[in-house]
Motif scaffolding. Structure first.
Motif, PDB file in Angstrom:
ATOM      1  N   GLU A   1       0.912  -1.180  -0.084  1.00 25.39           N
ATOM      2  CA  GLU A   1       0.049  -0.021  -0.127  1.00 25.39           C
ATOM      3  C   GLU A   1       0.784   1.235  -0.010  1.00 25.39           C
ATOM      4  O   GLU A   1       0.393   2.221  -0.398  1.00 25.39           O
ATOM      5  CB  GLU A   1      -0.920   0.048   1.123  1.00 25.39           C
ATOM      6  CG  GLU A   1      -0.411  -0.423   2.557  1.00 25.39           C
ATOM      7  CD  GLU A   1       0.015  -1.853   2.926  1.00 25.39           C
ATOM      8  OE1 GLU A   1      -0.135  -2.656   2.081  1.00 25.39           O
ATOM      9  OE2 GLU A   1      -0.371  -2.190   4.135  1.00 25.39           O
TER      10      GLU A   1
ATOM     11  N   SER B   1       7.263  -9.911   5.531  1.00 23.03           N
ATOM     12  CA  SER B   1       7.549 -10.221   7.009  1.00 23.03           C
ATOM     13  C   SER B   1       7.033 -11.755   7.333  1.00 23.03           C
ATOM     14  O   SER B   1       6.215 -12.213   6.610  1.00 23.03           O
ATOM     15  CB  SER B   1       7.031  -9.172   7.744  1.00 23.03           C
ATOM     16  OG  SER B   1       5.698  -9.234   8.042  1.00 23.03           O
TER      17      SER B   1
ATOM     18  N   LEU C   1      10.639 -14.487   3.236  1.00 22.08           N
ATOM     19  CA  LEU C   1      10.338 -13.709   4.328  1.00 22.08           C
ATOM     20  C   LEU C   1      11.513 -12.889   5.078  1.00 22.08           C
ATOM     21  O   LEU C   1      12.522 -12.659   4.272  1.00 22.08           O
ATOM     22  CB  LEU C   1       9.728 -14.557   5.477  1.00 22.08           C
ATOM     23  CG  LEU C   1       8.811 -15.700   5.052  1.00 22.08           C
ATOM     24  CD1 LEU C   1       8.193 -16.557   6.152  1.00 22.08           C
ATOM     25  CD2 LEU C   1       7.363 -14.570   4.456  1.00 22.08           C
TER      26      LEU C   1
ATOM     27  N   GLU D   1      14.410  -8.766  13.340  1.00 25.93           N
ATOM     28  CA  GLU D   1      14.712  -8.081  11.976  1.00 25.93           C
ATOM     29  C   GLU D   1      14.528  -6.416  12.337  1.00 25.93           C
ATOM     30  O   GLU D   1      13.515  -6.296  12.689  1.00 25.93           O
ATOM     31  CB  GLU D   1      14.180  -8.740  10.941  1.00 25.93           C
ATOM     32  CG  GLU D   1      14.531  -8.067   9.590  1.00 25.93           C
ATOM     33  CD  GLU D   1      13.732  -8.492   8.366  1.00 25.93           C
ATOM     34  OE1 GLU D   1      12.482  -8.610   8.484  1.00 25.93           O
ATOM     35  OE2 GLU D   1      14.366  -8.639   7.305  1.00 25.93           O
TER      36      GLU D   1
END
Ligand code: NAD
Length: 499
Positions: free
Chosen positions: A187, A238, A260, A393
């Protein structure tokens, strides 16, 4: 509509959904504002796909599937090559759009992202008519051949860090193998994907083969992942979302491919060529503001060279030119969104709480021209392998430094996270290079380089970094299934039911 990409007149780009070969408004008329992370100004508003739009897109892809899958493979390759040419001709526009939408410096979008996108589409154009099957040895009198069939309608959900490049990584193999696609860009960064849709429409790829539906993850993404009319989901993003995709896919047991997160260990041994290791490690973490799943975010330094390395590495980090990403001399732009910058800043607080020392960075740059944007200084901190910042991460210009005593300890630390995407090492010792590469549990390993990716080489991970591969011939297997055809040529089979 027109998008302002710098002080010059804007570029005409489509901001509507691309469904069935046409640009259309969303059924509910919803729109998503798209911002420039340099100053958080609004660049454009794009149509937001909601469930009714996803239904239309899946239907269009379903209708186009027999056309595209039965078209000669060489013809599919020819159309993909035309798309690569069209992207090449439009590279400057695409690079500028990518820069204002993501914050990725123009020298990279021009020098890396746009040419890599072209190269990847060209690679898959060439592979389209090389999706070969095989003949299996079976009992005399029988003939068994195995073909590779396209999976069908593929939903592709991609993140915001390299949106232009991901069009080629995802569309390239899917289309080459004869699938049709509904792609949902993130988005935050839909502009270059919509621009590529314009080019797809121009080069003669049949209507409905590719459909582009910007929308929010928990609405459009979730609905696409659940959709019974979708045969496979290819997802990059993710690990948290990856899990939701797997759950959402259960309804019709669709195939899932997951690229991922990562927590790459970058190991510098005492015999490394220091200058090369410093430069390569800085690129490994700071390129694209560290917003890369394969970033070398854990730097492991042999204790003998750690001080020497750090002196140079920290000096280099301090000298990185931060600024407006549209400036050709800028080496680091803003992070892609305010929300993400807040997340990275929180990790810097976590590092302080866990007792890390900060060598440099850790804050927003002081330059008044950058205050409205999503900037963070390149940040280098000390850490222990078990610390949160070495396990989670961060996805920012943030690297942890850990010292090690010997090879065994370096390997142990490298393998101490749940991720397994990429990792690397720097050494002059060839044997050690192979030995450590073999011991690191990850889908990709770099030796005396870092984060080097090629369209010809498989990209993906193990463990919590997901499964399946983008790029390379391996990716074609992700988008096809083997079909075994067994024929009786002249076998005399006695009747099973003797009457
Ligand atoms: P994200 O998971 O939040 O979003 C990725 C995409 O998934 C977006 O398009 C988003 O709209 C969509 N999405 C979000 N929630 C969803 C849901 N419930 N159902 C379906 N779709 C949903 O990730 P992000 O923050 O945009 O991207 C950063 C992440 O991507 C990092 O973890 C990074 O490591 C990863 N990444 C991985 C690779 C790789 O190849 N392994 C490459 C680049 C980025």
């Amino acid at each position: 509509m027109s998008v302002q990409i710098d002080a010059k007149p804007g570029l005409d780009i489509e901001t509507r959904l691309f469904i069935g070969g046409d640009f259309v408004d969303s059924v509910e008329g919803a729109r998503i504002p798209v911002t420039n992370p340099h100053d958080n100004s609004i660049l454009a508003e794009v149509s937001e796909a909601r469930p009714a739009d996803i239904d239309r897109a899946v239907e269009a892809a379903r209708k186009a599937f027999p056309v595209w899958s039965r078209m000669g493979a060489a013809e599919r390759g020819r159309l993909l090559a035309k798309l690569a040419d069209a992207i090449e001709a439009d590279s400057e526009n695409l690079a500028r759009l990518e820069t204002v939408d993501t914050g990725h410096p123009i020298r990279d979008t021009r020098g890396l992202d746009a040419p890599r996108t072209v190269a990847t589409f060209r690679y898959f154009a060439g592979l389209a008519d090389k999706v070969d099957g095989r003949i299996a040895q079976v009992e005399p009198g029988f003939f068994n051949y195995i073909t590779r069939e396209p999976v069908g309608v593929v939903g592709q959900i991609v993140p915001w860090n390299f949106p232009l490049m991901f069009t080629s990584w995802k569309l390239g193999p899917a289309l080459a193998a004869g699938n049709t696609v509904v792609m949902k860009p993130a988005e935050l960064t839909p502009l270059t994907t919509l621009r590529v849709a314009q080019l797809i429409a121009r080069v003669g790829i049949p209507a409905g083969v590719v459909n582009i539906v910007p929308g929010y993850g928990n609405v459009a993404g979730q609905y696409l992942a659940e959709h019974p009319g979708v045969d496979k989901i290819a997802f990059t993003g993710s690990t948290l979302t990856g899990r939701k995709i797997v759950q959402a896919s259960a309804g019709n047991l669709k195939r899932v491919q997951l690229e991922l997160g990562g927590k790459g260990a970058n190991i510098v041994f005492e015999d490394a060529i220091l200058e090369a290791a410093v430069n390569g490690s800085a690129f490994g973490i700071f390129h694209n503001q560290g917003q890369a799943c394969i970033a070398g975010s854990r730097l492991l330094l042999h204790e003998k060279i750690a001080d020497q390395f750090l002196e140079r590495f920290v000096a280099l980090a301090k000298s990185i030119r931060i600024g407006n990403p549209l400036d050709q001399t800028t080496e680091m732009g803003p992070l892609t969104s305010t929300g993400h910058r807040e997340r990275v800043l929180r990790y810097i607080e976590v590092a302080k709480e866990q007792g890390s020392s900060i060598f440099t960075g850790g804050k927003v740059p002081a330059d008044s021209a950058l205050q409205a944007g999503c900037y963070i200084e390149p940040t280098v901190v000390t850490a222990n392998p078990g610390d949160r910042i070495c396990q989670e991460e961060v996805f920012g210009p943030f690297v942890s430094i850990t010292r090690f005593k010997d090879e065994a300890e370096a390997i142990r630390i490298a393998n101490s996270t749940e991720y397994g995407l990429g990792g690397g090492l720097w050494t002059r010792d060839l044997q050690r290079g192979h030995r450590v590469a073999s011991a690191i549990r990850s889908g990709m390993v770099w030796v005396n380089t870092y984060k080097r990716v090629s369209p010809t080489s498989p990209f993906g991970g193990v463990g919590m970094s997901g499964y399946g591969r983008d790029l390379g011939p391996e990716s074609l297997h992700e988008y096809t299934y083997p079909k075994s055809v067994m024929m009786n040529i002249d076998a005399q089979v006695p009747p099973y039911y003797k009457r």
